[in-house]
Design a protein around this motif. Structure first.
Motif, PDB file in Angstrom:
ATOM      1  N   THR A 165       0.828  -0.949   0.028  1.00  0.00           N
ATOM      2  CA  THR A 165       0.252   0.385  -0.446  1.00  0.00           C
ATOM      3  C   THR A 165       1.198   0.823  -0.239  1.00  0.00           C
ATOM      4  OG1 THR A 165       0.052   0.287   2.430  1.00  0.00           O
ATOM      5  CG2 THR A 165      -1.684  -0.890   1.942  1.00  0.00           C
ATOM      6  N   GLU A 166       0.387   1.987  -0.676  1.00  0.00           N
ATOM      7  CA  GLU A 166       0.731   3.726  -0.491  1.00  0.00           C
ATOM      8  C   GLU A 166      -0.017   4.624  -0.541  1.00  0.00           C
ATOM      9  OE1 GLU A 166       4.258   6.266  -3.193  1.00  0.00           O
ATOM     10  OE2 GLU A 166       4.226   4.842  -3.732  1.00  0.00           O
ATOM     11  N   ILE A 167       0.289   5.168   0.617  1.00  0.00           N
ATOM     12  CA  ILE A 167      -0.537   6.230   1.116  1.00  0.00           C
ATOM     13  C   ILE A 167      -0.273   7.525   1.362  1.00  0.00           C
ATOM     14  CG2 ILE A 167      -2.715   6.773   2.958  1.00  0.00           C
ATOM     15  CD1 ILE A 167      -2.223   4.144   4.144  1.00  0.00           C
ATOM     16  N   ASP A 168      -0.566   8.353   0.490  1.00  0.00           N
ATOM     17  CA  ASP A 168      -0.282  10.035   0.256  1.00  0.00           C
ATOM     18  C   ASP A 168      -1.109  10.386   1.404  1.00  0.00           C
ATOM     19  OD1 ASP A 168       0.564  13.025  -0.350  1.00  0.00           O
ATOM     20  OD2 ASP A 168       0.824  12.072  -2.910  1.00  0.00           O
ATOM     21  N   VAL A 169      -0.783  10.723   2.204  1.00  0.00           N
ATOM     22  CA  VAL A 169      -1.451  11.629   2.825  1.00  0.00           C
ATOM     23  C   VAL A 169      -1.471  13.015   2.711  1.00  0.00           C
ATOM     24  CG1 VAL A 169      -1.132  11.712   5.809  1.00  0.00           C
ATOM     25  CG2 VAL A 169      -0.622   9.880   5.376  1.00  0.00           C
ATOM     26  N   GLN A 170      -0.631  13.752   2.454  1.00  0.00           N
ATOM     27  CA  GLN A 170      -0.353  15.141   1.932  1.00  0.00           C
ATOM     28  C   GLN A 170      -2.175  14.725   0.857  1.00  0.00           C
ATOM     29  OE1 GLN A 170       2.122  16.151  -0.618  1.00  0.00           O
ATOM     30  NE2 GLN A 170       2.263  18.914   0.417  1.00  0.00           N
ATOM     31  N   ALA A 171      -1.632  13.950  -0.209  1.00  0.00           N
ATOM     32  CA  ALA A 171      -3.232  14.247  -1.127  1.00  0.00           C
ATOM     33  C   ALA A 171      -4.604  14.669  -0.742  1.00  0.00           C
ATOM     34  CB  ALA A 171      -2.993  13.485  -2.302  1.00  0.00           C
ATOM     35  N   THR A 172      -4.698  13.540   0.853  1.00  0.00           N
ATOM     36  CA  THR A 172      -5.665  12.867   1.560  1.00  0.00           C
ATOM     37  C   THR A 172      -6.200  13.734   2.194  1.00  0.00           C
ATOM     38  OG1 THR A 172      -5.275  10.649   1.266  1.00  0.00           O
ATOM     39  CG2 THR A 172      -7.025  10.762   3.041  1.00  0.00           C
ATOM     40  N   MET A 173      -5.544  14.499   2.817  1.00  0.00           N
ATOM     41  CA  MET A 173      -5.922  15.764   3.524  1.00  0.00           C
ATOM     42  C   MET A 173      -6.147  16.491   3.011  1.00  0.00           C
ATOM     43  SD  MET A 173      -5.528  14.860   7.098  1.00  0.00           S
ATOM     44  CE  MET A 173      -4.313  13.299   7.364  1.00  0.00           C
ATOM     45  N   LYS A 174      -6.237  16.893   1.865  1.00  0.00           N
ATOM     46  CA  LYS A 174      -6.166  17.903   1.247  1.00  0.00           C
ATOM     47  C   LYS A 174      -7.507  18.166   0.055  1.00  0.00           C
ATOM     48  CE  LYS A 174      -5.248  21.836  -1.365  1.00  0.00           C
ATOM     49  NZ  LYS A 174      -5.444  22.838  -0.712  1.00  0.00           N
ATOM     50  N   ALA A 175      -7.841  16.904  -0.302  1.00  0.00           N
ATOM     51  CA  ALA A 175      -8.875  15.811  -0.872  1.00  0.00           C
ATOM     52  C   ALA A 175     -10.177  16.298   0.195  1.00  0.00           C
ATOM     53  CB  ALA A 175      -8.926  14.941  -1.399  1.00  0.00           C
ATOM     54  N   ASN A 176      -9.790  15.978   1.640  1.00  0.00           N
ATOM     55  CA  ASN A 176     -11.200  15.318   2.235  1.00  0.00           C
ATOM     56  C   ASN A 176     -11.309  16.404   3.647  1.00  0.00           C
ATOM     57  OD1 ASN A 176     -11.761  13.028   1.516  1.00  0.00           O
ATOM     58  ND2 ASN A 176      -9.824  12.365   2.094  1.00  0.00           N
ATOM     59  N   LEU A 177     -10.253  17.550   3.850  1.00  0.00           N
ATOM     60  CA  LEU A 177     -10.417  18.443   4.795  1.00  0.00           C
ATOM     61  C   LEU A 177     -10.261  20.055   4.562  1.00  0.00           C
ATOM     62  CD1 LEU A 177      -8.434  16.610   7.537  1.00  0.00           C
ATOM     63  CD2 LEU A 177     -11.064  16.490   6.783  1.00  0.00           C
ATOM     64  N   GLY A 178      -9.242  19.894   3.503  1.00  0.00           N
ATOM     65  CA  GLY A 178      -8.723  21.285   2.590  1.00  0.00           C
ATOM     66  C   GLY A 178      -7.910  21.837   3.786  1.00  0.00           C
ATOM     67  N   ILE A 179      -7.071  20.690   3.905  1.00  0.00           N
ATOM     68  CA  ILE A 179      -5.472  21.151   4.498  1.00  0.00           C
ATOM     69  C   ILE A 179      -4.734  20.440   3.713  1.00  0.00           C
ATOM     70  CG2 ILE A 179      -4.174  20.330   6.905  1.00  0.00           C
ATOM     71  CD1 ILE A 179      -7.168  19.331   8.007  1.00  0.00           C
ATOM     72  N   ALA A 180      -3.688  22.131   3.751  1.00  0.00           N
ATOM     73  CA  ALA A 180      -2.804  21.280   2.381  1.00  0.00           C
ATOM     74  C   ALA A 180      -1.357  21.488   3.569  1.00  0.00           C
ATOM     75  CB  ALA A 180      -2.175  23.538   1.569  1.00  0.00           C
TER      76      ALA A 180
END
Length: 161
Positions: A47-62
């Protein structure tokens, strides 16, 4: 997200992991180097999880670059699963590549010895020690030589305090 503090010259440790600082480089290049080093020790990335992209997409957090790699060494995983079928709840071994505020890149490894102490099965403990040794060896391929203490040395030193 909390992180283990990184002190220059010392590999930081926690009760559940160990880490090292990488020489300055591009984040994507660092993830590739970490993946290649893990492969030399028999680990594939499940598995590879891009936490930065996930937070941006789901929470709008950069946020800063942060990648979680789910690393698995199939023969060792098979030994552990054969010894204790539910050990899969604690797999795979997570390896994090992240960028610090100052731009340094850190690679953090789940310590399988610490995590798999949740079971008293001696075969699982033996597998955990071998996995940890392989993760530490993989880390030697990409760590910053300016870091004077690496992985187990820092852990051993911390445990003796």
């Amino acid at each position: 997200m909390s992180s283990m503090p990184v002190t220059p010259g010392v590999a930081a440790t926690s009760s559940y992991g160990f880490q090292c600082v990488l020489p300055r480089q591009d984040f994507t290049q660092a993830v590739t180097k970490v993946t290649e080093a893990l492969k030399t020790e028999g680990f594939g990335i499940l598995t590879e999880i891009d936490v930065q992209a996930t937070m941006k997409a789901n929470l709008g957090i950069a946020g800063r670059p942060y990648r979680i790699l789910g690393a698995c060494n199939p023969p060792l995983a098979h030994r552990a699963l054969t010894a204790e079928p539910d050990i899969g709840l604690l797999l795979p071994c997570n390896v994090v590549v992240r960028e610090e505020v100052d731009g340094r890149l850190v690679v953090a490894f789940m310590d399988p010895v610490a995590v798999l102490q949740m079971t008293s099965n001696p075969e699982v403990a033996a597998v955990a020690k071998e996995v940890r040794a392989r993760l530490e060896h993989a880390g030697l391929a990409f760590h910053d030589p300016a870091q004077h203490l690496l992985f187990g040395q820092a852990q051993d030193q911390a445990r003796s305090l």
